[in-house]
Design a protein around this motif. Structure first.
Motif, PDB file in Angstrom:
ATOM      1  N   HIS A  98       4.793   2.106   1.605  1.00  0.00           N
ATOM      2  CA  HIS A  98       5.859   2.735   0.828  1.00  0.00           C
ATOM      3  C   HIS A  98       6.318   4.030   1.488  1.00  0.00           C
ATOM      4  O   HIS A  98       7.517   4.300   1.567  1.00  0.00           O
ATOM      5  CB  HIS A  98       5.400   3.023  -0.612  1.00  0.00           C
TER       6      HIS A  98
ATOM      7  N   THR B  95       0.830  -1.196   0.000  1.00  0.00           N
ATOM      8  CA  THR B  95       0.000   0.000   0.000  1.00  0.00           C
ATOM      9  C   THR B  95       0.867   1.248   0.000  1.00  0.00           C
ATOM     10  O   THR B  95       2.063   1.207   0.285  1.00  0.00           O
ATOM     11  CB  THR B  95      -0.915   0.018   1.252  1.00  0.00           C
ATOM     12  N   GLN B  96       0.241   2.364  -0.308  1.00  0.00           N
ATOM     13  CA  GLN B  96       0.933   3.653  -0.323  1.00  0.00           C
ATOM     14  C   GLN B  96       1.520   3.982   1.046  1.00  0.00           C
ATOM     15  O   GLN B  96       2.617   4.510   1.143  1.00  0.00           O
ATOM     16  CB  GLN B  96      -0.044   4.751  -0.774  1.00  0.00           C
ATOM     17  N   ASP B  97       0.777   3.656   2.116  1.00  0.00           N
ATOM     18  CA  ASP B  97       1.256   3.939   3.473  1.00  0.00           C
ATOM     19  C   ASP B  97       2.540   3.169   3.794  1.00  0.00           C
ATOM     20  O   ASP B  97       3.438   3.706   4.427  1.00  0.00           O
ATOM     21  CB  ASP B  97       0.187   3.590   4.511  1.00  0.00           C
TER      22      ASP B  97
END
Length: 151
Positions: A6, A2-4
Protein backbone atom coordinates in the motif's frame (compact mmCIF):
# COMPACT_ATOMS: atom_id res chain seq x y z
CA UNK A 1 -2.24 -6.55 0.62
CA UNK A 2 0.50 -5.74 3.04
CA UNK A 3 1.22 -2.30 4.43
CA UNK A 4 4.43 -2.10 2.36
CA UNK A 5 2.53 -2.71 -0.88
CA UNK A 6 0.00 0.00 0.00
CA UNK A 7 2.81 2.41 0.88
CA UNK A 8 4.65 1.65 -2.36
CA UNK A 9 1.49 2.23 -4.38
CA UNK A 10 0.76 5.47 -2.56
CA UNK A 11 4.27 6.77 -3.22
CA UNK A 12 4.13 5.78 -6.90
CA UNK A 13 0.74 7.44 -7.25
CA UNK A 14 2.02 10.63 -5.60
CA UNK A 15 4.98 10.79 -7.99
CA UNK A 16 2.72 10.14 -10.99
CA UNK A 17 0.19 12.80 -10.00
CA UNK A 18 2.88 15.34 -9.11
CA UNK A 19 4.47 14.75 -12.51
CA UNK A 20 1.13 15.28 -14.22
CA UNK A 21 0.68 18.44 -12.17
CA UNK A 22 3.99 19.76 -13.48
CA UNK A 23 3.03 19.22 -17.13
CA UNK A 24 0.95 22.45 -17.45
CA UNK A 25 3.82 24.50 -16.00
CA UNK A 26 6.29 23.05 -18.48
CA UNK A 27 3.89 23.19 -21.44
CA UNK A 28 2.92 26.81 -20.83
CA UNK A 29 6.53 27.87 -20.19
CA UNK A 30 7.83 26.17 -23.32
CA UNK A 31 4.92 27.57 -25.28
CA UNK A 32 5.83 31.09 -24.11
CA UNK A 33 9.46 30.54 -25.07
CA UNK A 34 8.95 28.85 -28.44
CA UNK A 35 5.69 30.29 -29.77
CA UNK A 36 4.60 33.24 -27.61
CA UNK A 37 1.76 34.35 -29.89
CA UNK A 38 0.34 30.88 -30.15
CA UNK A 39 0.83 30.25 -26.42
CA UNK A 40 -1.13 33.39 -25.60
CA UNK A 41 -3.90 32.46 -28.02
CA UNK A 42 -4.18 28.76 -27.20
CA UNK A 43 -2.74 28.29 -23.71
CA UNK A 44 -4.02 31.45 -22.04
CA UNK A 45 -0.66 33.21 -21.68
CA UNK A 46 0.35 34.79 -18.39
CA UNK A 47 -3.17 34.73 -16.98
CA UNK A 48 -3.45 30.95 -17.32
CA UNK A 49 0.08 30.43 -16.02
CA UNK A 50 -0.53 32.65 -12.99
CA UNK A 51 -3.91 31.09 -12.32
CA UNK A 52 -2.55 27.57 -12.43
CA UNK A 53 0.43 28.57 -10.29
CA UNK A 54 -1.84 30.17 -7.68
CA UNK A 55 -4.05 27.08 -7.53
CA UNK A 56 -1.13 24.67 -7.17
CA UNK A 57 0.64 26.85 -4.60
CA UNK A 58 -2.58 26.94 -2.59
CA UNK A 59 -2.84 23.16 -2.90
CA UNK A 60 0.67 22.78 -1.50
CA UNK A 61 -0.35 24.78 1.55
CA UNK A 62 -3.35 22.49 1.88
CA UNK A 63 -1.05 19.48 1.89
CA UNK A 64 0.72 20.92 4.93
CA UNK A 65 -2.62 21.74 6.61
CA UNK A 66 -3.65 18.12 6.13
CA UNK A 67 -0.35 16.87 7.52
CA UNK A 68 -0.88 19.04 10.60
CA UNK A 69 -4.27 17.41 11.16
CA UNK A 70 -2.90 13.86 10.94
CA UNK A 71 -3.17 11.84 14.16
CA UNK A 72 0.61 11.51 14.25
CA UNK A 73 1.23 15.27 13.88
CA UNK A 74 3.68 16.94 16.23
CA UNK A 75 2.42 19.26 18.99
CA UNK A 76 3.44 22.23 16.84
CA UNK A 77 0.69 21.41 14.35
CA UNK A 78 -1.10 24.72 15.14
CA UNK A 79 1.98 26.60 13.88
CA UNK A 80 2.04 24.43 10.79
CA UNK A 81 -1.63 25.15 10.14
CA UNK A 82 -1.01 28.89 10.42
CA UNK A 83 1.99 28.75 8.05
CA UNK A 84 0.08 26.53 5.63
CA UNK A 85 -2.30 29.39 4.86
CA UNK A 86 0.53 31.58 3.50
CA UNK A 87 0.77 29.83 0.10
CA UNK A 88 -2.93 30.46 -0.59
CA UNK A 89 -2.53 34.13 0.27
CA UNK A 90 0.61 34.44 -1.84
CA UNK A 91 -1.08 32.77 -4.80
CA UNK A 92 -4.10 35.07 -4.50
CA UNK A 93 -1.88 38.14 -4.27
CA UNK A 94 0.06 37.01 -7.34
CA UNK A 95 -3.20 37.16 -9.29
CA UNK A 96 -3.71 40.79 -8.27
CA UNK A 97 -0.31 42.30 -9.01
CA UNK A 98 1.46 43.01 -12.28
CA UNK A 99 4.20 41.10 -14.03
CA UNK A 100 7.08 40.59 -13.18
CA UNK A 101 6.13 40.85 -9.47
CA UNK A 102 3.37 38.27 -9.84
CA UNK A 103 5.78 35.72 -11.28
CA UNK A 104 8.46 36.58 -8.73
CA UNK A 105 5.93 36.08 -5.92
CA UNK A 106 5.00 32.66 -7.29
CA UNK A 107 8.68 31.80 -7.62
CA UNK A 108 9.31 32.81 -4.01
CA UNK A 109 6.20 30.97 -2.84
CA UNK A 110 7.13 27.71 -4.53
CA UNK A 111 10.74 28.06 -3.42
CA UNK A 112 9.84 28.65 0.21
CA UNK A 113 7.17 25.96 0.25
CA UNK A 114 9.53 23.47 -1.36
CA UNK A 115 12.33 24.32 1.07
CA UNK A 116 9.95 23.95 4.03
CA UNK A 117 8.74 20.59 2.75
CA UNK A 118 12.26 19.29 2.13
CA UNK A 119 13.45 20.49 5.56
CA UNK A 120 10.41 18.92 7.21
CA UNK A 121 11.09 15.62 5.48
CA UNK A 122 14.72 15.70 6.56
CA UNK A 123 13.70 16.37 10.18
CA UNK A 124 11.19 13.52 10.13
CA UNK A 125 8.10 15.74 10.33
CA UNK A 126 7.14 14.49 6.85
CA UNK A 127 8.04 11.25 5.13
CA UNK A 128 11.46 11.20 3.46
CA UNK A 129 10.07 10.30 0.03
CA UNK A 130 7.87 13.42 0.11
CA UNK A 131 10.93 15.63 0.53
CA UNK A 132 12.50 14.10 -2.57
CA UNK A 133 9.28 14.53 -4.51
CA UNK A 134 8.97 18.18 -3.49
CA UNK A 135 12.58 18.91 -4.40
CA UNK A 136 12.13 17.53 -7.91
CA UNK A 137 8.76 19.15 -8.56
CA UNK A 138 9.77 22.48 -7.01
CA UNK A 139 12.80 22.58 -9.30
CA UNK A 140 10.64 21.92 -12.36
CA UNK A 141 8.10 24.57 -11.35
CA UNK A 142 10.80 27.15 -10.52
CA UNK A 143 12.48 26.50 -13.87
CA UNK A 144 9.14 26.95 -15.63
CA UNK A 145 8.52 30.25 -13.85
CA UNK A 146 12.00 31.46 -14.76
CA UNK A 147 11.37 30.62 -18.44
CA UNK A 148 8.13 32.61 -18.37
CA UNK A 149 9.93 35.51 -16.68
CA UNK A 150 12.59 35.58 -19.39
CA UNK A 151 10.16 35.27 -22.30
Amino acid sequence: MTQDVHQTRAIATAWFLAGLGAVPFVAMALGQAIMPGSANAHLGGDQAFLGYGAVILSFMGGVRWGAALAPSAAPTSAETMILSVAPSLAGWLALLIDRPWSLLLLLAGFGLQGAWDVASARSGALQAWFGKLRLVISTIVAGSILIVLVF
